[in-house]
Design an enzyme around this catalytic site. Structure first.
Site, mmCIF file in Angstrom:
data_model
loop_
_atom_site.group_PDB
_atom_site.id
_atom_site.type_symbol
_atom_site.label_atom_id
_atom_site.label_comp_id
_atom_site.label_asym_id
_atom_site.label_seq_id
_atom_site.Cartn_x
_atom_site.Cartn_y
_atom_site.Cartn_z
ATOM 1 N N HIS A 107 3.923 7.333 -4.435
ATOM 2 C CA HIS A 107 4.833 6.197 -4.252
ATOM 3 C C HIS A 107 5.557 6.328 -2.917
ATOM 4 O O HIS A 107 6.560 7.038 -2.833
ATOM 5 C CB HIS A 107 5.869 6.166 -5.369
ATOM 6 C CG HIS A 107 5.309 5.730 -6.686
ATOM 7 N ND1 HIS A 107 5.184 4.414 -7.048
ATOM 8 C CD2 HIS A 107 4.787 6.440 -7.712
ATOM 9 C CE1 HIS A 107 4.635 4.325 -8.245
ATOM 10 N NE2 HIS A 107 4.380 5.546 -8.670
ATOM 11 N N CYS B 181 -0.111 3.502 -6.121
ATOM 12 C CA CYS B 181 -0.244 4.119 -7.443
ATOM 13 C C CYS B 181 -1.351 3.438 -8.238
ATOM 14 O O CYS B 181 -2.502 3.484 -7.826
ATOM 15 C CB CYS B 181 1.089 4.137 -8.177
ATOM 16 S SG CYS B 181 1.086 5.319 -9.541
ATOM 17 N N GLU C 86 7.478 4.296 -1.658
ATOM 18 C CA GLU C 86 8.829 3.740 -1.840
ATOM 19 C C GLU C 86 9.754 4.701 -2.582
ATOM 20 O O GLU C 86 10.936 4.424 -2.746
ATOM 21 C CB GLU C 86 8.733 2.380 -2.550
ATOM 22 C CG GLU C 86 8.505 2.415 -4.061
ATOM 23 C CD GLU C 86 7.059 2.727 -4.483
ATOM 24 O OE1 GLU C 86 6.244 3.117 -3.630
ATOM 25 O OE2 GLU C 86 6.773 2.596 -5.689
#
Lengths: 200, 253
Positions: A180, A78, A182
């Site tokens: 992202h 990001c 994650e």
């Protein structure tokens, strides 16, 4: 071990949670010696470009990350991805880490909503080891108002949001994900696993 | 192309998942972490936890639920219910939530929206608006689970919180909620046509067609449902496969 670079710029723990879940040895640290010991680095980040660069500078990490990036895989996520470029224009012109050629500018969304937030699909441009086992058209989770402007040769995957937004960029062992991983469920976790494979 | 999001909501009371029909007759059903993980497997694009007890003493319990979920579920998490202060925001975000939703607290103190947006970024701040038809063609904002009519115009309120820095709206129709008769498309469209931030429509989703009609006929970016998914009348996957057949962009697994 993957070092998740800590420079007071927010949400490190979702990256840590994902690596823990994948059983990948990791450490949240801002110490040069620990970065030197790591097999790979992740540079996370939320917030604004100039702020983040100031924080990195204050922590004495700008030169250290540039040095380490020559020796081991680095993944920016990001804002961390945006910092990899030469310059940013969020609020003010600001020098970045300069590890990938290009600049970071406000998304020209042509009337679409800003931030570009939600799940968007990936189009592949150049082969990238992080995309092993990931199908073209896979969705990942984005939240951002600025985007990288860089040459096609540095783009592994992009996404469409009025304009073509670089989603996954690379230059040698330096990688950057605008989305992202994650927060991108199984697809994102697969990419983090691929990144760890590069480190070993 | 940006996908339309399907968001299951888990109502959490003292650390357990419940679902109240119209906020009464609450039935206890399970562990929030397991429920969230199951929704992730079904393809949920985001998960909302609504803390329905939401007293100060229970905030720590909710933070713990979020912390445990964030270790196992890797999609964005939103937490709402009883958030009143910047410290509440901080605690929930630190636990691993990506967004915090506020409702009554925003009505009582507008500055909370601006202060939270300033501190944590607009994308973290969701304002939940519970709206009820007022009998004269408009919608009023109600709070406290529908018990108090604030008299505020819901559409004006939506515009105002956007200008204060809110990053997303969660608009629940209190007329449709619990009925399974379909989303209030008029309300959703009225809000989404007035703001530039994403709008999540909530309340009334009961069939596959309700979801496709919502996205075909309004500017909604996402649809939220609780009991529909909770009691497995439909799965998130079924809804998304149906939307895909209708050429509505969704993230399929």
């Amino acid at each position: 071990m993957i070092a998740i670079i800590d420079y007071n710029a927010g949400n490190l723990f979702s990256v840590k949670n994902a690596l823990d879940y994948l059983d990948i040895d990791n450490e949240v640290t801002g110490e040069a010696a620990r970065l030197d010991r790591a097999d790979a680095l992740i540079l996370p980040g939320v917030g604004a470009f100039p702020d983040a660069m100031r924080q990195l500078d204050k922590a004495g990490l700008v030169g250290e990350i540039r040095r380490q990036a020559k020796k081991k895989p680095l993944l920016g996520i990001c804002l961390g991805m945006q910092l990899l470029f030469e310059k940013g224009y969020e609020f003010e012109e600001c020098e970045g880490l300069g590890l990938i050629k290009g600049e970071v500018r406000k998304i020209d969304a042509g009337g679409l909503k800003i931030p570009h937030m939600g799940w968007n699909s990936l189009r592949f441009l150049n082969p990238c080891p992080l995309l092993d086992g990931v199908g073209e058209g896979s969705y990942t989770y984005f939240v951002h108002s600025y985007m990288a402007c860089t040459g096609d040769e540095n783009i592994a995957a992009y996404t469409e949001y009025h304009v073509r937004i670089p989603a996954l960029v690379m230059n040698g062992g330096v990688y950057g994900a605008q989305y992202h991983p994650e927060k991108s469920s199984r697809i994102g976790l697969a990419m983090l696993k691929n990144f760890w494979r590069l480190a070993k | 192309m940006l996908a339309k999001r399907i968001i299951p909501c888990l109502d959490v009371d003292r650390g357990s998942v419940v679902k109240g029909i119209n906020f009464v007759g609450i039935r206890e059903v399970g562990d929030p972490v397991e429920c969230a993980a199951e929704y992730d497997r079904q393809g949920a694009d985001e998960i909302v936890f609504l803390d329905i007890t939401a007293t100060h003493e229970h905030r720590a319990t909710m933070a713990d639920v979020v912390r445990r979920t964030a270790k196992k579920v890797f999609v964005p998490l939103t937490v709402g219910g009883g958030i009143r202060t910047i410290d509440d925001f901080r605690e929930i975000l630190r636990a691993g939530a990506d967004k915090v939703s506020i409702n009554s607290a925003a009505v009582r103190d507008k500055t909370l929206v601006a202060r939270a947006a300033d501190k944590f970024g607009n994308q973290c701040v969701v304002v939940a608006i519970d709206a009820r038809r007022n009998g004269s063609g408009g919608f009023n904002v109600v709070i406290n689970g529908g018990r108090i009519d604030t008299g505020l115009d819901a559409l004006a309120w939506a515009v105002e919180v956007e200008s204060l820095g809110c990053g997303e709206l969660l608009v629940t129709s209190m007329d449709a909620d619990g009925t399974k008769n379909g989303f209030d498309k008029e309300l959703t469209q009225a809000v989404s046509s007035r703001v530039k931030i994403p709008v999540i429509a909530s309340g009334g989703g009961g069939s596959l067609a309700h979801f496709s009609e919502l996205f075909e006929q309004t500017g909604a970016d996402a649809a939220l449902a609780a009991s529909l998914f909770h009691y497995r009348e439909l799965t998130v996957g079924e809804v998304k496969r149906y939307l895909n057949e209708k050429n509505i962009p969704v993230r399929l697994l």
